[in-house]
Design a protein around this motif. Structure first.
Motif, PDB file in Angstrom:
ATOM      1  N   SER A  64       0.813  -1.180  -0.050  1.00 15.92           N
ATOM      2  CA  SER A  64       0.231   0.070   0.045  1.00 15.92           C
ATOM      3  C   SER A  64       1.042   1.128  -0.008  1.00 15.92           C
ATOM      4  N   GLY A  65       0.408   2.481  -0.268  1.00 19.69           N
ATOM      5  CA  GLY A  65       0.905   3.669  -0.177  1.00 19.69           C
ATOM      6  C   GLY A  65       1.195   4.026   1.193  1.00 19.69           C
ATOM      7  N   THR A  66       0.476   3.380   2.319  1.00 18.09           N
ATOM      8  CA  THR A  66       0.693   3.702   3.674  1.00 18.09           C
ATOM      9  C   THR A  66       1.908   3.080   4.060  1.00 18.09           C
ATOM     10  N   ALA A  67       2.150   1.815   3.607  1.00 13.26           N
ATOM     11  CA  ALA A  67       3.382   1.001   3.909  1.00 13.26           C
ATOM     12  C   ALA A  67       4.509   1.663   3.275  1.00 13.26           C
ATOM     13  N   ALA A  68       4.466   2.073   2.091  1.00 12.01           N
ATOM     14  CA  ALA A  68       5.529   2.979   1.377  1.00 12.01           C
ATOM     15  C   ALA A  68       6.060   4.016   2.275  1.00 12.01           C
ATOM     16  N   ILE A  69       5.077   4.485   2.860  1.00  8.48           N
ATOM     17  CA  ILE A  69       5.441   6.273   3.663  1.00  8.48           C
ATOM     18  C   ILE A  69       5.890   5.619   5.015  1.00  8.48           C
ATOM     19  N   HIS A  70       5.396   4.392   5.672  1.00  8.60           N
ATOM     20  CA  HIS A  70       6.199   3.818   6.798  1.00  8.60           C
ATOM     21  C   HIS A  70       7.398   3.359   6.607  1.00  8.60           C
ATOM     22  N   VAL A  87       5.860  15.994   2.544  1.00  7.10           N
ATOM     23  CA  VAL A  87       5.377  16.743   1.868  1.00  7.10           C
ATOM     24  C   VAL A  87       4.235  16.294   0.819  1.00  7.10           C
ATOM     25  N   VAL A  88       3.282  16.509   0.401  1.00  4.18           N
ATOM     26  CA  VAL A  88       2.269  15.883  -0.230  1.00  4.18           C
ATOM     27  C   VAL A  88       1.650  16.692  -1.492  1.00  4.18           C
ATOM     28  N   HIS A  89       1.618  15.741  -2.695  1.00  9.31           N
ATOM     29  CA  HIS A  89       1.164  16.691  -3.845  1.00  9.31           C
ATOM     30  C   HIS A  89      -0.061  16.428  -4.116  1.00  9.31           C
ATOM     31  N   LEU A  90      -1.061  17.259  -3.353  1.00  9.61           N
ATOM     32  CA  LEU A  90      -2.421  16.968  -3.112  1.00  9.61           C
ATOM     33  C   LEU A  90      -3.420  17.079  -4.484  1.00  9.61           C
ATOM     34  N   TYR A  91      -4.222  16.109  -4.707  1.00  5.30           N
ATOM     35  CA  TYR A  91      -5.004  15.997  -5.983  1.00  5.30           C
ATOM     36  C   TYR A  91      -4.118  15.871  -7.097  1.00  5.30           C
ATOM     37  N   THR A 122      -4.136  16.879   3.939  1.00  7.02           N
ATOM     38  CA  THR A 122      -3.805  15.761   3.221  1.00  7.02           C
ATOM     39  C   THR A 122      -4.911  14.534   3.919  1.00  7.02           C
ATOM     40  N   PHE A 123      -4.793  13.467   3.384  1.00  8.52           N
ATOM     41  CA  PHE A 123      -5.474  12.257   3.712  1.00  8.52           C
ATOM     42  C   PHE A 123      -4.462  11.819   4.882  1.00  8.52           C
ATOM     43  N   SER A 124      -5.348  11.131   6.069  1.00 10.59           N
ATOM     44  CA  SER A 124      -4.740  10.821   7.149  1.00 10.59           C
ATOM     45  C   SER A 124      -3.530   9.809   7.062  1.00 10.59           C
ATOM     46  N   ALA A 125      -3.541   8.930   5.901  1.00 12.71           N
ATOM     47  CA  ALA A 125      -2.585   8.221   5.530  1.00 12.71           C
ATOM     48  C   ALA A 125      -1.227   8.728   5.429  1.00 12.71           C
ATOM     49  N   SER A 126      -0.975  10.082   5.150  1.00 14.49           N
ATOM     50  CA  SER A 126       0.270  10.539   5.043  1.00 14.49           C
ATOM     51  C   SER A 126       0.924  10.551   6.495  1.00 14.49           C
ATOM     52  N   LEU A 186       4.366   6.093  -3.561  1.00 18.88           N
ATOM     53  CA  LEU A 186       3.163   6.032  -4.515  1.00 18.88           C
ATOM     54  C   LEU A 186       2.064   5.170  -4.104  1.00 18.88           C
ATOM     55  N   SER A 187       1.025   5.462  -4.686  1.00 15.79           N
ATOM     56  CA  SER A 187      -0.274   4.361  -4.302  1.00 15.79           C
ATOM     57  C   SER A 187      -1.053   4.165  -5.307  1.00 15.79           C
ATOM     58  N   PHE A 188      -1.433   2.721  -5.541  1.00 14.67           N
ATOM     59  CA  PHE A 188      -2.112   2.029  -6.488  1.00 14.67           C
ATOM     60  C   PHE A 188      -3.533   1.437  -5.907  1.00 14.67           C
ATOM     61  N   ASN A 189      -4.169   2.204  -4.944  1.00 14.43           N
ATOM     62  CA  ASN A 189      -5.120   1.987  -4.419  1.00 14.43           C
ATOM     63  C   ASN A 189      -6.339   1.876  -5.669  1.00 14.43           C
ATOM     64  N   GLY A 190      -7.493   1.532  -5.390  1.00  8.92           N
ATOM     65  CA  GLY A 190      -8.463   1.418  -6.238  1.00  8.92           C
ATOM     66  C   GLY A 190      -8.935   2.635  -7.100  1.00  8.92           C
ATOM     67  N   ASN A 191      -8.835   3.832  -6.442  1.00  5.59           N
ATOM     68  CA  ASN A 191      -9.161   4.931  -7.108  1.00  5.59           C
ATOM     69  C   ASN A 191      -8.064   6.004  -7.398  1.00  5.59           C
ATOM     70  N   LYS A 192      -6.891   5.519  -7.475  1.00  6.28           N
ATOM     71  CA  LYS A 192      -5.816   6.443  -7.812  1.00  6.28           C
ATOM     72  C   LYS A 192      -5.421   6.321  -9.220  1.00  6.28           C
ATOM     73  N   MET A 193      -4.485   7.072  -9.803  1.00  6.93           N
ATOM     74  CA  MET A 193      -4.281   7.020 -11.309  1.00  6.93           C
ATOM     75  C   MET A 193      -4.261   5.777 -11.950  1.00  6.93           C
TER      76      MET A 193
HETATM   77  C1  LIG Z   1      -4.141   7.361  -1.045  1.00  9.04           C
HETATM   78  C2  LIG Z   1      -3.351   8.043  -0.329  1.00  9.04           C
HETATM   79  C3  LIG Z   1      -2.425   7.388   0.480  1.00  9.04           C
HETATM   80  C4  LIG Z   1      -2.275   6.057   1.025  1.00  9.04           C
HETATM   81  O1  LIG Z   1      -2.146   5.122   0.060  1.00  9.04           O
HETATM   82  P1  LIG Z   1      -2.606   3.796   0.073  1.00  9.04           P
HETATM   83  O2  LIG Z   1      -2.168   2.958  -0.873  1.00  9.04           O
HETATM   84  O3  LIG Z   1      -4.409   3.837   0.093  1.00  9.04           O
HETATM   85  O4  LIG Z   1      -2.368   3.232   1.530  1.00  9.04           O
HETATM   86  C5  LIG Z   1      -1.445   8.313   1.064  1.00  9.04           C
HETATM   87  N1  LIG Z   1      -1.388   9.669   0.966  1.00  9.04           N
HETATM   88  C6  LIG Z   1      -2.465  10.201   0.155  1.00  9.04           C
HETATM   89  C7  LIG Z   1      -2.334  11.576  -0.095  1.00  9.04           C
HETATM   90  C8  LIG Z   1      -3.119   9.514  -0.484  1.00  9.04           C
HETATM   91  O5  LIG Z   1      -4.267   9.829  -1.340  1.00  9.04           O
END
Ligand SMILES: *Cc1c(COP(=O)(O)O)cnc(C)c1O
Length: 385
Positions: A65-71, A143-147, A91-95, A193-200
């Motif tokens: 997950s993207g969360t795991a990558a940040i961790h 730092v986040v590149h939001l949207y 940002t989203f809480s996962a940051s 990076l994240s490849f969750n269901g709704n990402k790019m």
């Molecule tokens: C989706 C998202 C994440 C987390 O990615 P996951 O793959 O869902 O864990 C982290 N930061 C931002 C800004 C996101 O939009």
């Protein structure tokens, strides 16, 4: 009006995914490693470095997950218990959550109004104040590149360098965005990076850590596979994690890589159309690239709504669209406003709070058509008049 449901950003397959998955099954690579994981990592690295010789050394570690990558990025930057980590508030809480996994404290910094991302001047002031108050320098900056909109990375990196603090880019929403011609995810020490269901692009669930070299990529994979040392028996010097990407998910990712450029072009075309159609609507501001330095992937198209001019709140618009089967979403609620982070230090300037009160995300994904955009904008205009 049709009854078609329009969602913000729904997963969309190229058709090639099934072929990659079938090959993975044929080779019995139904495990969290394998040829598709390796190939997906290489393809991502090639995409991100984009032919730039200065980036030829970057390596990608595919994870769950993207969360795991940040961790993992925070672990590799040495963040431990008692540390402070600066994190963009908007940002989203996962940051921010992975900071707490390390027993560290997030320190939130507000945004500037142009890109909506971390304000470099406020960042400098926040670090200075933390050093004064705690006698210690924060361990990292997230730092986040939001949207999909790139943050002001040159200014942020300059502040980070001045204080000797590494930068972790949360590029979960910004695959394909560029800043001064360089792709997001390659602009800090590490990129997530994240490849969750709704990402790019999607692997149904997954993420990646972009690393500066092969050594740090190996280290990331080491922690992502239970931190097993090379002994004939299981021997551990560190606490590890089960964060590696499944080979089947990577196979989906390889299929998605074949249409990544198409997806980005589609998001950008929708964004240009929203911007054009909304240009003459008083009280609605389309959030476009603020300068030639930023080239957003426009993962989501976003607007702000001025209630004094339009007579509408962003939430009134959201509810209207909900009634039509059209999914819109309020902007992220800043982390410094979240009860779970109420005790964390925060450096604010009112920008993210203002955006949260006024902003709305509009449907932007691969299933959204230009006709959908025209219909959505005419609904906005109809409601205002
Ligand atoms: C989706 C998202 C994440 C987390 O990615 P996951 O793959 O869902 O864990 C982290 N930061 C931002 C800004 C996101 O939009």
């Amino acid at each position: 009006m049709t009854n078609k449901k329009i969602l913000l950003c729904l997963a969309h397959m190229s058709g090639n995914e099934q072929r990659f998955i079938a090959e993975a099954f044929a080779g019995n690579w139904v495990v969290p490693l394998g040829p598709d994981v390796d190939a997906f990592e290489q393809e991502l690295g090639t995409f991100l470095s984009d032919g730039d010789p200065a980036l030829s050394g970057i390596r990608v570690a595919a994870v769950s997950s993207g969360t795991a990558a940040i961790h993992l990025g925070l672990i590799l930057l040495g963040v431990t218990k008692g540390d402070e980590v600066i994190c963009q508030s908007f940002t989203f809480s996962a940051s921010a959550n992975p900071v707490t996994y390390q027993g560290a404290t997030p320190v939130f910094v507000d945004s500037e109004p142009e890109t909506w991302n971390m304000d470099p001047t406020l960042l400098d002031r926040a670090i200075s104040d933390r050093v004064t108050k705690t006698g210690r320098t924060p361990r990292a900056i997230i730092v986040v590149h939001l949207y999909g909109m790139p943050a002001k990375m040159d200014e942020i990196n300059a502040v980070a360098q001045k204080w000797g603090i590494p930068v972790l880019e949360d590029a979960a929403e910004a695959l394909g965005s560029t800043y001064r011609g360089r792709r997001c995810g390659t602009l800090g020490h590490f990129g997530a990076l994240s490849f969750n269901g709704n990402k790019m692009i999607t692997t149904s669930g997954g993420g990646a850590l972009v690393c500066p070299d092969e050594k740090s990529q190996r280290r990331a994979i080491f922690f992502a596979t239970q931190a097993r040392e090379s002994f004939p028996y299981y021997h551990h010097l560190h606490v590890g994690y089960n964060y590696r990407l499944s080979n089947i998910s990577a196979a989906i990712g390889r299929g998605q890589m074949t249409i990544l450029e198409d997806h980005i072009a589609h998001h950008r075309a929708l964004a240009a159309l929203y911007a054009e159609l909304l240009a003459d609507v008083d009280g609605i501001d389309y959030h476009g690239n603020p300068s030639p330095e930023t080239d957003s992937n426009f993962w989501l198209s976003t607007i702000t709504v001025d209630p004094a001019v339009t007579g509408l709140t962003a939430d009134r618009l959201r509810l209207h669209f909900e009634g039509l089967g059209i999914e819109t979403r309020l902007l992220w609620k800043p982390m410094h406003m979240q009860p779970v982070f109420a005790s964390c230090p925060a450096y604010t300037n009112g920008v993210s709070t203002h955006l949260f009160e006024r902003g709305l995300c509009l449907p932007s994904g691969p299933w959204v058509t230009t006709d959908d955009v025209r219909m959505i904008v005419s609904e906005i205009k109809r409601l205002i008049s």
